[in-house]
Design a protein around this motif. Structure first.
Motif, mmCIF file in Angstrom:
data_model
loop_
_atom_site.group_PDB
_atom_site.id
_atom_site.type_symbol
_atom_site.label_atom_id
_atom_site.label_comp_id
_atom_site.label_asym_id
_atom_site.label_seq_id
_atom_site.Cartn_x
_atom_site.Cartn_y
_atom_site.Cartn_z
ATOM 1 N N THR A 1 -36.551 32.887 8.540
ATOM 2 C CA THR A 1 -36.638 31.497 8.079
ATOM 3 C C THR A 1 -36.958 30.523 9.205
ATOM 4 O O THR A 1 -36.852 29.317 9.010
ATOM 5 N N ALA A 2 -37.348 31.030 10.368
ATOM 6 C CA ALA A 2 -37.642 30.157 11.511
ATOM 7 C C ALA A 2 -38.715 29.130 11.137
ATOM 8 O O ALA A 2 -39.714 29.471 10.495
ATOM 9 N N PRO A 3 -38.515 27.881 11.521
ATOM 10 C CA PRO A 3 -39.456 26.817 11.145
ATOM 11 C C PRO A 3 -40.884 27.041 11.652
ATOM 12 O O PRO A 3 -41.826 26.558 11.050
ATOM 13 N N LYS A 4 -41.053 27.788 12.730
ATOM 14 C CA LYS A 4 -42.388 28.005 13.284
ATOM 15 C C LYS A 4 -43.030 29.299 12.775
ATOM 16 O O LYS A 4 -44.090 29.691 13.245
ATOM 17 N N ASN A 5 -42.390 29.946 11.801
ATOM 18 C CA ASN A 5 -43.011 31.104 11.162
ATOM 19 C C ASN A 5 -44.212 30.639 10.354
ATOM 20 O O ASN A 5 -44.333 29.458 10.000
ATOM 21 N N LYS A 6 -45.054 31.578 10.010
ATOM 22 C CA LYS A 6 -46.201 31.310 9.146
ATOM 23 C C LYS A 6 -45.938 32.037 7.830
ATOM 24 O O LYS A 6 -45.571 33.212 7.834
ATOM 25 N N TYR A 7 -46.090 31.336 6.711
ATOM 26 C CA TYR A 7 -45.821 31.922 5.400
ATOM 27 C C TYR A 7 -47.079 31.846 4.541
ATOM 28 O O TYR A 7 -47.704 30.797 4.452
ATOM 29 N N THR A 8 -47.400 32.953 3.911
ATOM 30 C CA THR A 8 -48.461 32.951 2.911
ATOM 31 C C THR A 8 -47.921 33.656 1.674
ATOM 32 O O THR A 8 -47.120 34.593 1.788
ATOM 33 N N VAL A 9 -48.343 33.184 0.529
ATOM 34 C CA VAL A 9 -47.966 33.820 -0.732
ATOM 35 C C VAL A 9 -49.243 34.018 -1.531
ATOM 36 O O VAL A 9 -49.977 33.064 -1.787
ATOM 37 N N ILE A 10 -49.492 35.258 -1.877
ATOM 38 C CA ILE A 10 -50.673 35.605 -2.663
ATOM 39 C C ILE A 10 -50.194 36.009 -4.047
ATOM 40 O O ILE A 10 -49.432 36.968 -4.186
ATOM 41 N N ILE A 11 -50.639 35.266 -5.048
ATOM 42 C CA ILE A 11 -50.244 35.532 -6.436
ATOM 43 C C ILE A 11 -51.450 36.070 -7.195
ATOM 44 O O ILE A 11 -52.521 35.461 -7.172
ATOM 45 N N THR A 12 -51.258 37.210 -7.843
ATOM 46 C CA THR A 12 -52.302 37.809 -8.682
ATOM 47 C C THR A 12 -51.657 38.143 -10.014
ATOM 48 O O THR A 12 -50.967 39.160 -10.142
ATOM 49 N N GLY A 13 -51.844 37.274 -10.985
ATOM 50 C CA GLY A 13 -51.225 37.481 -12.289
ATOM 51 C C GLY A 13 -49.713 37.433 -12.191
ATOM 52 O O GLY A 13 -49.149 36.432 -11.756
ATOM 53 N N ASN A 14 -49.060 38.535 -12.567
ATOM 54 C CA ASN A 14 -47.598 38.595 -12.548
ATOM 55 C C ASN A 14 -47.038 39.310 -11.325
ATOM 56 O O ASN A 14 -45.867 39.708 -11.325
#
Length: 196
Positions: free
Chosen positions: A135-148
């Motif tokens: 949860t470090a503030p300088k982390n990089k987050y990506t979320v890839i959503i494909t349908g469900n």
């Protein structure tokens, strides 16, 4: 000059729209963060299930999965852990089957395959450290959503002197069950080739 300012503004908007998570993506990220906090508060309960056992003297190898205990663990997940669902339970069942096959393939192995790290937080460290890491503030987050289905990818904070190619990545799979995003498995490190 106006064209340049408009172009720069456009580039900034595009950058921030890709750099920031939308509402649904943030829900997925927050579900994982909430799971970590829940796990920290309930670590003793998670670890109370004796999922495998050594059949040798003083719990020594050969090991075997205790299937009755896994069913109690699955019941606990269904009734008490709102961040996971049936896909998660199926993934856990498959992990246990794999571990059991490792135990049978090498009955003298001293390390219980699949149980030599914190299964739920994905590391060797204490959960307090692990939460800070993911949860470090300088982390990089990506979320890839494909349908469900979706993948939350977490790129660790870059330390001094590191470049983007040095960033380590982990991934948590998600699935939408009963109109709600839930974890479909635990967090695992991923290859550089799989990073966004």
């Amino acid at each position: 000059m106006k064209k340049i300012a408009a172009f720069v503004t456009f580039l900034l908007l595009v950058h921030f729209s890709y750099a920031q998570l939308n509402k649904e993506q943030k829900t997925i990220q927050q579900t994982f963060f909430s799971f970590l906090k829940f796990y920290k508060a309930n670590e003793t309960k998670f670890n109370s299930f004796q999922l495998y056992k050594g059949t040798g003297k003083e719990n020594a190898p050969p090991y075997k999965i205790r299937w009755a205990a896994t069913e109690k663990y699955f019941s606990y997940l269904r009734t008490s852990v709102p961040y996971v669902g049936e896909a998660y339970i199926n993934a856990e069942r498959n992990h246990f089957k794999y571990s059991d096959s490792c135990f049978k393939a090498d009955p003298t192995e001293e390390i219980a395959a699949g149980f030599d790290y914190d299964r739920w937080a994905g590391g060797q460290e204490d959960i307090s450290y692990t939460i800070k890491w993911y949860t470090a503030p300088k982390n990089k987050y990506t979320v890839i959503i494909t349908g469900n289905i979706a993948e939350l990818k977490i790129g660790s904070e870059l330390m001094k002197g590191m470049t983007e190619k040095d960033r380590s990545w982990s991934m948590v799979p998600f699935v939408k069950e009963k109109s709600k995003w839930v974890m479909a498995d635990n967090i695992y490190p991923i290859d550089v080739a799989e990073t966004p």
